[in-house]
Design an enzyme around this catalytic site. Sequence first.
Site, PDB file in Angstrom:
ATOM      1  N   HIS A   1       0.884  -1.203  -0.156  1.00 49.03           N
ATOM      2  CA  HIS A   1       0.081   0.123  -0.161  1.00 49.03           C
ATOM      3  C   HIS A   1       0.780   1.364  -0.115  1.00 49.03           C
ATOM      4  CE1 HIS A   1      -4.018  -2.006   1.553  1.00 49.03           C
ATOM      5  NE2 HIS A   1      -3.401  -2.418   0.399  1.00 49.03           N
TER       6      HIS A   1
ATOM      7  N   GLU B   1      -4.486 -10.264  10.110  1.00 46.15           N
ATOM      8  CA  GLU B   1      -5.325 -10.702   8.766  1.00 46.15           C
ATOM      9  C   GLU B   1      -4.058 -11.390   7.759  1.00 46.15           C
ATOM     10  OE1 GLU B   1      -7.001  -8.174   4.997  1.00 46.15           O
ATOM     11  OE2 GLU B   1      -6.994  -7.077   7.055  1.00 46.15           O
TER      12      GLU B   1
END
Length: 420
Positions: A155, A286
């Site tokens: 990201h 996650e």
Amino acid sequence: MPYIKNIYAREVLDSRGYPTISVEVYTQCGACGSAIVPSGASSGIYEAMELRDMQDKRYFGQGVLKAVSHVNKQIALKLCGMCVLDQVNIDRAMMMMDGTDNKGNLGANAVLGVSIACAQAAAACLSLPLYRYLGGCFAHTLPIPLINMISGGKHCNNGLSFQEFMILPSGASDFKEGVRIGAEIFHQLGEILKLDGYSCSVSDEGGFAPALSSNEKALALVVKAIAQAGYQPGKDVTLALDAAAPQLWVNGAYHLCDKENMAMTTEDLLEYYEYLCDKFPIRLIEDGLDQDDWDGWCQLTQRLGHKTILAGDDFFVSNVSRMQMGVQKCAGNGVLIKPNQAGTLTEVFSAVEYAKRAGYAVILSHRLGDSEDTFLADLAVAVNAGYIKTGAVCRAERTAKYNRLIKIEDELDGGAVYGS
């Protein structure tokens, strides 16, 4: 009458300035529903296929005119005249038209846009808010937000291996307070970064993107911000990680920047997670391992599943078949639900239903390329999800979802329950 009169799609821009598809559904009763489809960056290899034009000179190949054409010419012709209230048959008709497991012909972006816009139009026909139309009278849970504090990985290019460092304001009394707590910690973190000489620029999902030396440093800064904002780490607020491990898996090993680019085995990474969870109040991890590392996921669940939510994103891709394998193998105990990984609302509801029956934590999730569309907020309440992941309390496409949830909480007028 609530029959579909017309369907129209166009190409618009997402929050990154790349094209995505917008769909409008018009009914004979005069109601209209619309949707803007989000788009991922770190996408799992097993999720439904997003159709792109792949023409180099136009939007660098990222245009979606093919998907737009599929809606305007093929899907519209098939669905016009159907009752907009018949969501399951609408979705089934599109799945049969496509004829693939991954929406490879029509494109998951085309199919999902129509699916969501039909639901919006149906809610408008009945003069109901979307969460009430989809969830009925039992839709009442406001999710605990996973609020992005620091971004790394794919990201943003800042040297951090893990993709997101988040907080969960689970000690709040309601959603509004949870957002307030998150905002206070976010701004406190900005002040700490500024005083320490780090950049306070933000990533595509709104989290800060400082060049830090390690994942531990990022976690320590977030814990410091929690404490300085006046909250108790581990009690009022806990931490969450998006390791995005499939992006770290290269040539049979995991490569972490803060480990001097050392190739780590699954066992090495498991020990690293155990170390981090002992040192910091981490409640959720996650995609802790690669999407095909089934043995590793089983070991991770056995070792940390009693105290940590181990959520599959690329691992489960909102797919019931993969979730069934996870249950059979005791791999993971939570799932991210991303509508564009599935392709239709019917498949999304099936995934949520299966996850709940299996005892998995359910996290409704945005994508990197998002928009002002607030559908995800209504969906989270409709399915009574315990958690929502929609970025930082920064950037309008992220805060739009938070603001919508605040409004829904007010509309429920004391009937809302906060969190899982």
